[in-house]
Design a protein around this motif. Structure first.
Motif, PDB file in Angstrom:
ATOM      1  N   LEU A 221       0.857  -1.186   0.000  1.00 52.27           N
ATOM      2  CA  LEU A 221       0.000   0.000   0.000  1.00 52.27           C
ATOM      3  C   LEU A 221       0.892   1.235   0.000  1.00 52.27           C
ATOM      4  CD1 LEU A 221      -2.575  -1.080   2.751  1.00 52.27           C
ATOM      5  CD2 LEU A 221      -2.962  -1.015   0.272  1.00 52.27           C
ATOM      6  N   VAL A 222       0.637   2.156  -0.915  1.00 55.48           N
ATOM      7  CA  VAL A 222       1.400   3.409  -0.987  1.00 55.48           C
ATOM      8  C   VAL A 222       0.475   4.548  -0.618  1.00 55.48           C
ATOM      9  CG1 VAL A 222       2.744   4.955  -2.436  1.00 55.48           C
ATOM     10  CG2 VAL A 222       2.897   2.480  -2.789  1.00 55.48           C
ATOM     11  N   ASN A 223       0.903   5.357   0.360  1.00 50.20           N
ATOM     12  CA  ASN A 223       0.061   6.453   0.818  1.00 50.20           C
ATOM     13  C   ASN A 223       0.832   7.761   0.785  1.00 50.20           C
ATOM     14  OD1 ASN A 223      -1.136   8.312   3.093  1.00 50.20           O
ATOM     15  ND2 ASN A 223      -2.750   6.848   2.575  1.00 50.20           N
ATOM     16  N   ARG A 224       0.225   8.777   0.161  1.00 54.14           N
ATOM     17  CA  ARG A 224       0.806  10.124   0.113  1.00 54.14           C
ATOM     18  C   ARG A 224      -0.285  11.098   0.569  1.00 54.14           C
ATOM     19  NH1 ARG A 224       1.211   8.062  -4.991  1.00 54.14           N
ATOM     20  NH2 ARG A 224       3.156   6.931  -5.473  1.00 54.14           N
ATOM     21  N   ALA A 225      -0.321  11.371   1.836  1.00 51.62           N
ATOM     22  CA  ALA A 225      -1.405  12.183   2.398  1.00 51.62           C
ATOM     23  C   ALA A 225      -1.159  13.682   2.263  1.00 51.62           C
ATOM     24  CB  ALA A 225      -1.617  11.834   3.868  1.00 51.62           C
ATOM     25  N   GLY A 226       0.063  14.094   1.925  1.00 51.45           N
ATOM     26  CA  GLY A 226       0.351  15.517   1.828  1.00 51.45           C
ATOM     27  C   GLY A 226       1.842  15.766   1.743  1.00 51.45           C
ATOM     28  N   PRO A 227       2.282  16.988   2.017  1.00 56.46           N
ATOM     29  CA  PRO A 227       3.712  17.304   1.957  1.00 56.46           C
ATOM     30  C   PRO A 227       4.506  16.559   3.023  1.00 56.46           C
ATOM     31  CG  PRO A 227       2.479  19.120   2.916  1.00 56.46           C
ATOM     32  CD  PRO A 227       1.470  18.153   2.400  1.00 56.46           C
ATOM     33  N   THR A 228       5.818  16.639   2.901  1.00 56.60           N
ATOM     34  CA  THR A 228       6.683  15.884   3.804  1.00 56.60           C
ATOM     35  C   THR A 228       6.704  16.532   5.177  1.00 56.60           C
ATOM     36  OG1 THR A 228       8.050  15.432   1.868  1.00 56.60           O
ATOM     37  CG2 THR A 228       8.951  14.822   4.013  1.00 56.60           C
ATOM     38  N   GLY A 229       5.891  16.009   6.101  1.00 63.05           N
ATOM     39  CA  GLY A 229       5.850  16.588   7.428  1.00 63.05           C
ATOM     40  C   GLY A 229       5.116  15.714   8.417  1.00 63.05           C
ATOM     41  N   TYR A 230       5.156  16.131   9.661  1.00 61.15           N
ATOM     42  CA  TYR A 230       4.539  15.384  10.756  1.00 61.15           C
ATOM     43  C   TYR A 230       3.047  15.177  10.523  1.00 61.15           C
ATOM     44  CZ  TYR A 230       2.925  14.415  15.541  1.00 61.15           C
ATOM     45  OH  TYR A 230       2.335  13.866  16.655  1.00 61.15           O
ATOM     46  N   ALA A 231       2.324  16.234  10.135  1.00 61.10           N
ATOM     47  CA  ALA A 231       0.869  16.144   9.957  1.00 61.10           C
ATOM     48  C   ALA A 231       0.505  15.151   8.866  1.00 61.10           C
ATOM     49  CB  ALA A 231       0.294  17.524   9.633  1.00 61.10           C
ATOM     50  N   SER A 232       1.293  15.105   7.797  1.00 59.94           N
ATOM     51  CA  SER A 232       1.019  14.145   6.720  1.00 59.94           C
ATOM     52  C   SER A 232       1.220  12.714   7.203  1.00 59.94           C
ATOM     53  CB  SER A 232       1.929  14.435   5.523  1.00 59.94           C
ATOM     54  OG  SER A 232       1.655  15.698   4.969  1.00 59.94           O
ATOM     55  N   GLY A 233       2.229  12.504   8.045  1.00 64.84           N
ATOM     56  CA  GLY A 233       2.442  11.167   8.594  1.00 64.84           C
ATOM     57  C   GLY A 233       1.281  10.715   9.448  1.00 64.84           C
ATOM     58  N   ALA A 234       0.746  11.626  10.279  1.00 62.41           N
ATOM     59  CA  ALA A 234      -0.403  11.293  11.121  1.00 62.41           C
ATOM     60  C   ALA A 234      -1.634  10.993  10.268  1.00 62.41           C
ATOM     61  CB  ALA A 234      -0.689  12.440  12.085  1.00 62.41           C
ATOM     62  N   GLU A 235      -1.833  11.785   9.211  1.00 65.37           N
ATOM     63  CA  GLU A 235      -2.983  11.550   8.335  1.00 65.37           C
ATOM     64  C   GLU A 235      -2.849  10.230   7.586  1.00 65.37           C
ATOM     65  OE1 GLU A 235      -6.561  11.811   6.561  1.00 65.37           O
ATOM     66  OE2 GLU A 235      -5.798  13.007   8.236  1.00 65.37           O
ATOM     67  N   SER A 236      -1.641   9.881   7.196  1.00 57.66           N
ATOM     68  CA  SER A 236      -1.419   8.590   6.544  1.00 57.66           C
ATOM     69  C   SER A 236      -1.792   7.445   7.474  1.00 57.66           C
ATOM     70  CB  SER A 236       0.050   8.453   6.111  1.00 57.66           C
ATOM     71  OG  SER A 236       0.340   9.299   5.025  1.00 57.66           O
ATOM     72  N   ALA A 237      -1.479   7.583   8.768  1.00 60.03           N
ATOM     73  CA  ALA A 237      -1.850   6.554   9.737  1.00 60.03           C
ATOM     74  C   ALA A 237      -3.368   6.407   9.795  1.00 60.03           C
ATOM     75  CB  ALA A 237      -1.287   6.898  11.115  1.00 60.03           C
ATOM     76  N   ARG A 238      -4.078   7.507   9.805  1.00 63.27           N
ATOM     77  CA  ARG A 238      -5.550   7.450   9.854  1.00 63.27           C
ATOM     78  C   ARG A 238      -6.113   6.741   8.624  1.00 63.27           C
ATOM     79  NH1 ARG A 238      -4.511  13.151  11.193  1.00 63.27           N
ATOM     80  NH2 ARG A 238      -4.390  13.276  13.481  1.00 63.27           N
ATOM     81  N   GLN A 239      -5.517   7.006   7.482  1.00 58.83           N
ATOM     82  CA  GLN A 239      -6.022   6.406   6.254  1.00 58.83           C
ATOM     83  C   GLN A 239      -5.660   4.923   6.142  1.00 58.83           C
ATOM     84  OE1 GLN A 239      -4.734   8.796   2.919  1.00 58.83           O
ATOM     85  NE2 GLN A 239      -5.568  10.690   3.772  1.00 58.83           N
ATOM     86  N   LEU A 240      -4.460   4.556   6.584  1.00 58.21           N
ATOM     87  CA  LEU A 240      -4.010   3.178   6.424  1.00 58.21           C
ATOM     88  C   LEU A 240      -4.499   2.245   7.530  1.00 58.21           C
ATOM     89  CD1 LEU A 240      -0.291   3.765   5.320  1.00 58.21           C
ATOM     90  CD2 LEU A 240      -2.116   2.760   3.924  1.00 58.21           C
TER      91      LEU A 240
END
Length: 337
Positions: A221-240
């Motif tokens: 599974l490849v997830n790109r929730a946003g720019p390279t940052g902490y908030a994008s990592g957290a959003e990727s966790a929610r989606q995955l």
């Protein structure tokens, strides 16, 4: 009593004025401030005393331009606010200054017209070289430097341009190793958390991880929730992690993404790390080693790269066209033994 205001002098002290006060020739002043030049101890003492009295400073820029060496190095940097970029700029400026270079940092986060104008300034000052740090400085800036006869060093970029030298991290090898480590830890459902930045290094890590997993017969599974940052990592966790078939092994292409992913996984989904979920990052920023994260990651040898670049600029032969540095795994507690 009112304090007297200090007023700047209208002009700097000239070498001729130093020679007049010291009672020596103009050439004697020049030899005194030239490394290796022949000058008697008595003359040197007179010149240094006069220079101290008058507040004289050598114009290294003018002297360098005579020999086509200004001593100025331009760093073109994007995303300076990220911990990795900040660490690299700190290490690079320190290494270059140790070699006697003057560093001009160009932040590409501004308006394109302003960035272009700032770059023109470095060219006007005859910067010896431009170092383009990994990130998203536009290719046009690189081409402008080359077209003006400037030496260019590209960090972690694979631009198909003739002329620059390349300093590369072995991103593909590290990402392939990350896949192997997660599989060896017993992970069977893998995911890669990437970003929308699309920089060469990020794309290389993402692609290599997917290729390694698919070669082992595992879909990723490849997830790109946003720019390279902490908030994008957290959003990727929610989606995955919200689905029933959530991954049990995740490779984040930067540590910032990994930190956000870890916090969301632990706090919002109550997952145990690494018992329920293994997570790996990339960069080994300072926060990766904090007790609250203890992130298993890959370390980029920032100090070694910075020293190598400084050495390249001292090498009259120019050094190698390409130099590759490995990213070493740093074992901590987010991956099962």
């Amino acid at each position: 009593m009112a304090k007297a205001k200090l007023r700047p002098k209208k002009s700097s002290v000239s070498a001729s004025k130093v020679a007049e006060v010291a009672g020596v020739s103009r050439s004697a002043v020049s030899r005194t401030f030239t490394d290796g030049a022949s000058v008697s101890p008595e003359t040197r003492a007179k010149v240094l005393a006069a220079a101290e009295k008058l507040g004289y400073h050598v114009n290294h820029l003018a002297r360098g331009l005579i020999h086509h060496r200004s001593g100025i190095v331009c760093l073109i940097v994007a995303e300076m606010q990220t911990p990795f970029q900040a660490s690299f700029v700190e290490a690079a400026t320190r290494s270059l200054q140790d070699k006697g270079k003057v560093v001009m940092v160009l932040n590409t986060a501004g308006k394109p017209a302003n960035v272009e104008a700032a770059l023109r300034q470095t060219l006007n000052y005859r910067a010896e070289a431009t170092v383009v740090v990994s990130g998203a400085p536009p290719r046009s800036l690189v081409e402008t430097c080359i077209e003006n006869g400037q030496r260019v060093i590209l960090i972690n970029r694979n631009d198909a341009i003739e002329g620059p030298q390349f300093v590369m991290i072995e991103n593909e090898a590290a990402a392939t190793e990350a896949c192997f480590i997660l599989r060896r830890a017993g992970c069977t459902r893998l995911a890669v958390v990437s970003s929308t930045a699309g920089t060469p290094s990020i794309v290389a890590r993402e692609t290599a991880f997917v290729d390694a997993a698919q070669a082992a017969g595992i879909e990723v599974l490849v997830n790109r929730a946003g720019p390279t940052g902490y908030a994008s990592g957290a959003e990727s966790a929610r989606q995955l992690l919200a689905g029933a078939n959530r991954p049990d092994g995740v490779f984040c292409v930067t540590d910032l993404l990994a930190l956000g992913f870890l916090d969301a996984a632990r706090i919002e989904f109550r997952l145990r790390i690494p018992e329920d979920l293994c997570v790996m990052g990339f960069d080994d920023i300072a926060a990766a080693g904090w007790l609250g994260y203890d992130l298993t990651t890959f370390r980029q040898p920032i100090a070694e790269i910075a020293d190598h670049i400084a050495g390249m600029l001292e090498d009259e032969d120019g050094g190698p066209a390409q130099m590759h540095f490995p990213a070493r795994v740093v074992w901590r507690r987010t991956v099962r033994p």
